[in-house]
Write a protein that holds these residues in place. Structure first.
Motif, PDB file in Angstrom:
ATOM      1  N   SER A 190       0.769  -1.178  -0.010  1.00 42.62           N
ATOM      2  CA  SER A 190       0.013  -0.036  -0.130  1.00 42.62           C
ATOM      3  C   SER A 190       0.823   1.333  -0.036  1.00 42.62           C
ATOM      4  O   SER A 190       2.009   1.401   0.756  1.00 42.62           O
ATOM      5  N   GLN A 191       0.522   2.082  -0.802  1.00 42.78           N
ATOM      6  CA  GLN A 191       1.103   3.498  -0.748  1.00 42.78           C
ATOM      7  C   GLN A 191       0.325   4.555   0.023  1.00 42.78           C
ATOM      8  O   GLN A 191       0.695   5.430   0.489  1.00 42.78           O
ATOM      9  N   VAL A 192      -1.104   4.247   0.046  1.00 39.92           N
ATOM     10  CA  VAL A 192      -1.997   4.938   0.758  1.00 39.92           C
ATOM     11  C   VAL A 192      -2.882   4.208   1.766  1.00 39.92           C
ATOM     12  O   VAL A 192      -3.332   3.280   0.981  1.00 39.92           O
ATOM     13  N   VAL A 193      -3.031   4.582   2.904  1.00 38.87           N
ATOM     14  CA  VAL A 193      -3.972   3.980   3.803  1.00 38.87           C
ATOM     15  C   VAL A 193      -4.860   4.968   4.457  1.00 38.87           C
ATOM     16  O   VAL A 193      -4.546   5.838   5.022  1.00 38.87           O
ATOM     17  N   LEU A 194      -6.168   4.628   4.168  1.00 36.06           N
ATOM     18  CA  LEU A 194      -7.364   5.468   4.890  1.00 36.06           C
ATOM     19  C   LEU A 194      -7.777   4.915   6.083  1.00 36.06           C
ATOM     20  O   LEU A 194      -8.399   3.662   6.129  1.00 36.06           O
ATOM     21  N   ILE A 195      -7.590   5.451   7.273  1.00 29.96           N
ATOM     22  CA  ILE A 195      -8.296   5.026   8.346  1.00 29.96           C
ATOM     23  C   ILE A 195      -9.597   5.780   8.620  1.00 29.96           C
ATOM     24  O   ILE A 195      -9.755   6.998   8.658  1.00 29.96           O
ATOM     25  N   ASP A 196     -10.656   4.869   8.410  1.00 27.92           N
ATOM     26  CA  ASP A 196     -11.987   5.313   8.778  1.00 27.92           C
ATOM     27  C   ASP A 196     -12.434   5.345   9.967  1.00 27.92           C
ATOM     28  O   ASP A 196     -12.922   4.194  10.435  1.00 27.92           O
ATOM     29  N   GLN A 224       1.577   6.517   3.041  1.00 26.26           N
ATOM     30  CA  GLN A 224       0.622   7.764   3.574  1.00 26.26           C
ATOM     31  C   GLN A 224      -0.416   7.487   3.963  1.00 26.26           C
ATOM     32  O   GLN A 224      -1.302   6.417   3.660  1.00 26.26           O
ATOM     33  N   CYS A 225      -0.915   8.116   5.360  1.00 25.13           N
ATOM     34  CA  CYS A 225      -2.115   8.039   5.845  1.00 25.13           C
ATOM     35  C   CYS A 225      -3.051   9.128   5.567  1.00 25.13           C
ATOM     36  O   CYS A 225      -2.573  10.246   5.902  1.00 25.13           O
ATOM     37  N   ILE A 226      -4.412   8.926   5.563  1.00 25.32           N
ATOM     38  CA  ILE A 226      -5.333   9.714   5.400  1.00 25.32           C
ATOM     39  C   ILE A 226      -6.279   9.458   6.399  1.00 25.32           C
ATOM     40  O   ILE A 226      -6.845   8.243   6.346  1.00 25.32           O
ATOM     41  N   LEU A 227      -6.790  10.365   7.281  1.00 23.15           N
ATOM     42  CA  LEU A 227      -7.861  10.041   8.350  1.00 23.15           C
ATOM     43  C   LEU A 227      -9.185  10.313   7.720  1.00 23.15           C
ATOM     44  O   LEU A 227      -9.373  11.599   7.445  1.00 23.15           O
ATOM     45  N   VAL A 228     -10.158   9.586   7.489  1.00 21.16           N
ATOM     46  CA  VAL A 228     -11.478   9.903   7.214  1.00 21.16           C
ATOM     47  C   VAL A 228     -12.517   9.560   8.108  1.00 21.16           C
ATOM     48  O   VAL A 228     -12.402   8.779   8.942  1.00 21.16           O
ATOM     49  N   GLY A 229     -13.819  10.157   7.928  1.00 17.36           N
ATOM     50  CA  GLY A 229     -14.808   9.957   8.808  1.00 17.36           C
ATOM     51  C   GLY A 229     -14.795  10.883   9.940  1.00 17.36           C
ATOM     52  O   GLY A 229     -15.395  10.691  10.976  1.00 17.36           O
ATOM     53  N   ILE A 230     -14.294  12.129   9.576  1.00 17.33           N
ATOM     54  CA  ILE A 230     -14.337  13.365  10.637  1.00 17.33           C
ATOM     55  C   ILE A 230     -15.577  14.047  10.881  1.00 17.33           C
ATOM     56  O   ILE A 230     -15.912  14.879   9.958  1.00 17.33           O
ATOM     57  N   ARG A 231     -16.492  13.465  11.707  1.00 14.40           N
ATOM     58  CA  ARG A 231     -17.863  14.009  11.777  1.00 14.40           C
ATOM     59  C   ARG A 231     -17.642  15.656  12.537  1.00 14.40           C
ATOM     60  O   ARG A 231     -16.545  15.682  13.278  1.00 14.40           O
ATOM     61  N   PRO A 232     -18.943  16.565  12.269  1.00 17.74           N
ATOM     62  CA  PRO A 232     -18.603  17.655  12.868  1.00 17.74           C
ATOM     63  C   PRO A 232     -18.362  17.636  14.498  1.00 17.74           C
ATOM     64  O   PRO A 232     -17.684  18.481  15.116  1.00 17.74           O
ATOM     65  N   GLU A 233     -18.972  16.889  15.208  1.00 15.34           N
ATOM     66  CA  GLU A 233     -18.965  16.600  16.538  1.00 15.34           C
ATOM     67  C   GLU A 233     -17.492  16.295  17.007  1.00 15.34           C
ATOM     68  O   GLU A 233     -16.821  16.693  17.948  1.00 15.34           O
ATOM     69  N   ILE A 234     -16.912  15.343  16.170  1.00 10.45           N
ATOM     70  CA  ILE A 234     -15.773  14.935  16.376  1.00 10.45           C
ATOM     71  C   ILE A 234     -14.613  16.006  15.928  1.00 10.45           C
ATOM     72  O   ILE A 234     -13.721  16.206  16.821  1.00 10.45           O
ATOM     73  N   ALA A 235     -14.718  16.711  15.171  1.00 10.85           N
ATOM     74  CA  ALA A 235     -14.034  17.983  14.729  1.00 10.85           C
ATOM     75  C   ALA A 235     -13.989  19.094  15.664  1.00 10.85           C
ATOM     76  O   ALA A 235     -12.849  19.391  16.195  1.00 10.85           O
ATOM     77  N   GLN A 236     -15.330  19.247  16.558  1.00  8.83           N
ATOM     78  CA  GLN A 236     -15.242  20.186  17.375  1.00  8.83           C
ATOM     79  C   GLN A 236     -14.350  19.653  18.727  1.00  8.83           C
ATOM     80  O   GLN A 236     -13.934  20.458  19.398  1.00  8.83           O
ATOM     81  N   MET A 258     -10.997   8.644  -0.605  1.00 11.58           N
ATOM     82  CA  MET A 258     -10.638   7.825  -1.577  1.00 11.58           C
ATOM     83  C   MET A 258     -10.145   8.665  -2.988  1.00 11.58           C
ATOM     84  O   MET A 258      -9.294   8.118  -3.587  1.00 11.58           O
ATOM     85  N   LYS A 259     -10.901   9.720  -3.117  1.00  9.60           N
ATOM     86  CA  LYS A 259     -10.544  10.657  -4.236  1.00  9.60           C
ATOM     87  C   LYS A 259      -9.012  11.148  -4.098  1.00  9.60           C
ATOM     88  O   LYS A 259      -8.414  11.190  -4.850  1.00  9.60           O
ATOM     89  N   SER A 260      -8.862  11.595  -2.917  1.00  6.49           N
ATOM     90  CA  SER A 260      -7.525  11.848  -2.468  1.00  6.49           C
ATOM     91  C   SER A 260      -6.545  11.151  -2.752  1.00  6.49           C
ATOM     92  O   SER A 260      -5.302  11.124  -3.132  1.00  6.49           O
ATOM     93  N   ALA A 261      -6.878   9.560  -2.125  1.00  7.19           N
ATOM     94  CA  ALA A 261      -5.917   8.620  -2.349  1.00  7.19           C
ATOM     95  C   ALA A 261      -5.689   8.492  -3.908  1.00  7.19           C
ATOM     96  O   ALA A 261      -4.459   7.929  -4.054  1.00  7.19           O
ATOM     97  N   LEU A 262      -6.444   8.191  -4.653  1.00  3.97           N
ATOM     98  CA  LEU A 262      -6.420   7.962  -5.975  1.00  3.97           C
ATOM     99  C   LEU A 262      -5.616   9.055  -6.927  1.00  3.97           C
ATOM    100  O   LEU A 262      -4.352   9.049  -7.581  1.00  3.97           O
ATOM    101  N   GLU A 263      -5.610  10.279  -6.192  1.00  2.98           N
ATOM    102  CA  GLU A 263      -4.699  11.596  -6.767  1.00  2.98           C
ATOM    103  C   GLU A 263      -3.412  11.351  -6.364  1.00  2.98           C
ATOM    104  O   GLU A 263      -2.467  11.506  -7.190  1.00  2.98           O
TER     105      GLU A 263
END
Length: 273
Positions: A190-196, A224-236, A258-263
């Motif tokens: 893997s070159q990119v890992v998405l942690i959801d 490289q790691c991308i963190l996904v699933g940041i909900r508004p309450e989590i962001a706050q 996924m779009k960023s990972a493809l790029e």
């Protein structure tokens, strides 16, 4: 077992059976077996009674294969082991009553009852021990299975993998996440890992620290790691706690991630007309 005891029990077999069946009928409510039909419950009691008497005739001081298989079968279909152990205890009480009714001398009564104890207790103890071992083995297998499912790294495209996290993340699970990430990144190249973290209910300082550690570990093995699933309450929550997630990209949804990972892997999504 003493021949006198066996003789007395054989002579009183029908009386013991009748009293024992009456006692076991009372056990039914205690073990929540009301859903069992009367016929099935009666036949099960008859089988247990026959197994107990076989032990008497064979003078066996531990569960035979037949009793062990009988116990395992009942537990598999939802009966409790205590149904069998209570059946043995009822048998003990009825035997004592039969011995007392036989007008034996006190010395003989105590000797015969002691003989019954030395016969029944090892059977009860071994049944309980075997049940405990089976239960521990089942729990251990289930624990391993849950661990394997709790932090899977799933390859979705060439060089792109996703780790969906669901539920609370504690220290033990964080360690498993780290191990699966590092092993999976190398295995799937893997070159990119998405942690959801869409399914993670709470992201506090400890959880964020574990995620940051995992992302740093992924970077050290060349991905490289991308963190996904940041909900508004989590962001706050992250902002209020002063947690710095600026070391790696974050996205609100798995689709955007996924779009960023493809790029990052020099590919892109194209809408077809």
């Amino acid at each position: 077992m003493d021949k006198l005891v066996i003789q007395l029990l054989n002579e009183s077999r029908e009386r013991i059976y009748t009293r024992w069946m009456d006692e076991m009928e009372r056990v039914r409510d205690e073990h929540r077996l009301q859903s069992i039909t009367d016929r099935a419950y009666e036949e099960t009691n008859q089988e247990l009674f026959e197994i107990i008497y076989t032990h008497i005739e064979q003078n066996v001081h531990k569960p035979t294969d037949r009793m062990t298989e009988f116990a395992e079968h009942l537990m598999k279909i939802g009966w409790r082991l205590s149904y069998i152990t209570q059946g043995l205890q009822n048998f003990r009480r009825i035997i004592l009553a039969i011995i007392l009714d036989a007008n034996q001398s006190n010395e003989k009564v105590f000797a015969m009852y002691d003989e019954i104890d030395r016969w029944i207790d090892p059977i009860v103890n071994q049944l309980i021990n075997e049940s405990a071992k089976n239960w521990e083995n089942t729990v251990s297998i289930q624990k391993v299975a849950l661990q394997e499912l709790s932090a899977p790294l799933i390859p979705v495209f060439e060089n792109i993998s996703v780790m969906p996290l669901i539920g609370t993340i504690d220290t033990e699970r964080a360690k498993l996440i780290m191990e699966n990430l590092l092993t999976g990144v190398i295995k799937h190249r893997s070159q990119v890992v998405l942690i959801d973290i869409t399914g993670v209910p709470v992201v506090d300082t400890m959880v964020a620290h574990h995620i940051i550690q995992a992302a740093e570990a992924v970077r050290l093995v060349g991905a490289q790691c991308i963190l996904v699933g940041i909900r508004p309450e989590i962001a706050q929550t992250i902002v209020n706690l002063g947690i710095d997630l600026g070391q790696f990209p974050t996205k609100s949804t798995l689709f955007k991630g996924m779009k960023s990972a493809l790029e990052l892997t020099k590919r892109q999504m194209i809408e077809l007309e």
